[in-house]
Structures are given as C-alpha cells and as structure tokens.
Design an enzyme around this catalytic site. Structure first.
Site, PDB file in Angstrom:
ATOM      1  N   LEU A 162      38.887  39.543  41.463  1.00 22.65           N
ATOM      2  CA  LEU A 162      37.469  39.891  41.621  1.00 22.65           C
ATOM      3  C   LEU A 162      36.709  38.853  42.447  1.00 22.65           C
ATOM      4  O   LEU A 162      35.568  39.084  42.829  1.00 22.65           O
ATOM      5  CB  LEU A 162      36.782  40.000  40.254  1.00 22.65           C
ATOM      6  CG  LEU A 162      37.077  41.204  39.407  1.00 22.65           C
ATOM      7  CD1 LEU A 162      36.287  41.125  38.101  1.00 22.65           C
ATOM      8  CD2 LEU A 162      36.742  42.487  40.146  1.00 22.65           C
ATOM      9  N   ARG A 163      37.336  37.710  42.691  1.00 22.48           N
ATOM     10  CA  ARG A 163      36.620  36.637  43.383  1.00 22.48           C
ATOM     11  C   ARG A 163      36.127  37.099  44.759  1.00 22.48           C
ATOM     12  O   ARG A 163      34.975  36.872  45.121  1.00 22.48           O
ATOM     13  CB  ARG A 163      37.473  35.393  43.523  1.00 22.48           C
ATOM     14  CG  ARG A 163      36.666  34.203  44.034  1.00 22.48           C
ATOM     15  CD  ARG A 163      37.460  32.920  44.010  1.00 22.48           C
ATOM     16  NE  ARG A 163      36.582  31.800  44.242  1.00 22.48           N
ATOM     17  CZ  ARG A 163      36.107  31.452  45.440  1.00 22.48           C
ATOM     18  NH1 ARG A 163      36.413  32.161  46.505  1.00 22.48           N
ATOM     19  NH2 ARG A 163      35.318  30.406  45.557  1.00 22.48           N
ATOM     20  N   ARG A 164      36.988  37.727  45.513  1.00 20.38           N
ATOM     21  CA  ARG A 164      36.572  38.173  46.850  1.00 20.38           C
ATOM     22  C   ARG A 164      35.399  39.158  46.781  1.00 20.38           C
ATOM     23  O   ARG A 164      34.407  38.974  47.490  1.00 20.38           O
ATOM     24  CB  ARG A 164      37.740  38.759  47.626  1.00 20.38           C
ATOM     25  CG  ARG A 164      37.312  39.198  49.010  1.00 20.38           C
ATOM     26  CD  ARG A 164      38.433  39.828  49.812  1.00 20.38           C
ATOM     27  NE  ARG A 164      37.895  40.282  51.064  1.00 20.38           N
ATOM     28  CZ  ARG A 164      38.223  39.798  52.237  1.00 20.38           C
ATOM     29  NH1 ARG A 164      39.115  38.838  52.321  1.00 20.38           N
ATOM     30  NH2 ARG A 164      37.673  40.277  53.327  1.00 20.38           N
TER      31      ARG A 164
END
Length: 141
Positions: free
Chosen positions: A97-99
C-alpha cells in the site's frame, strides 16, 4: 557480535499501540468523511513505515541479506522467523500500500473504509510482540 539498535526499534514499536488504537477507533466510528479518510490514510502509512523501519533495523543489526524493496524487507525478516508465518501475507499486502498512499495519493479512495483498517490492529500488535520476543531470543536481556 551484532550491533542491533534496540533503542530505535523500541521507539518505533512504541508507535504501534497508538496506530492500532486509531485504526480501531476509525473502524468503529467510520463515517466516510474526509477527516476520517485522511486519518485512516495516515494511520496505514504509519503502520507501513513502522514495519519497514523495524525490519530495516533488524536486517542491518543482524546482518541479514540486503533488501531490494519494501516487500523484500518483510520477506527477509519473515524468512528469519522474526514473526509467525501467518503475518507474512498481511504484512506484505500492507507494505504494497505504500506506493498508492505515498506516490499515488491523488487516487487514494479516502471516503472508503479500507479492509486493513479492521485487520491491522491485531496484526500490528502481534508483530510488535513477535519482534520483542525475537530480540529477547537472539540477544537476551
């Protein structure tokens, strides 16, 4: 002998109860508002950063193989049995989910309750306990 920065690991693990409490509160009180959406986004972001920061400190301190990505951090510490195997998949999905949160934030669906908001409090708490146990097992004290 290893140099593991336990102080920094402990500081970062100390954020987990606050993140877990925030996610639990959001799950219980979700109204789809922008404020709740932004709070959820930030709490998930902090969860990601905490897991990857702790993982990086463990990798550096125990001289594990170098990580090539955020997902690789989770894979490496999973392979070293830092946490139960049951956490591998959810933690990998979390760091993926970081991107979307950091780079594609303009597309993030802020008005929707993300599935991880309900799941992450228990996962993060288990991760915290597992890391603390791992450190005791490997370093003592």
């Amino acid at each position: 002998m290893y140099y593991v920065n336990r102080e920094q690991i402990t500081i970062r693990l100390g954020v987990i109860p606050e993140v877990a409490e925030t996610l639990q509160w959001l799950q219980s009180n979700w109204d789809g508002s922008l404020i709740h959406g932004m709070a959820q986004e930030r709490a998930l972001h902090l969860a990601i950063e905490t897991v990857t920061d702790v993982g990086s400190y463990l990798i550096d301190g125990f001289i594990m193989r170098d990580a090539a990505s955020y997902e690789d951090i989770v894979t490496i510490i999973a392979g070293e049995q830092v946490f139960p195997e049951s956490l591998s998949e959810p933690l990998l999905e979390l760091v993926k989910l970081r991107r979307p949160i950091v780079q594609d934030y303009f597309d993030w669906q802020r008005h929707e309750l993300h599935a991880f908001t309900a799941e992450m409090p228990d996962i993060l708490t288990t991760f915290k306990q597992a890391v603390e146990s791992y450190l005791l097992r490997e370093l003592g004290e």
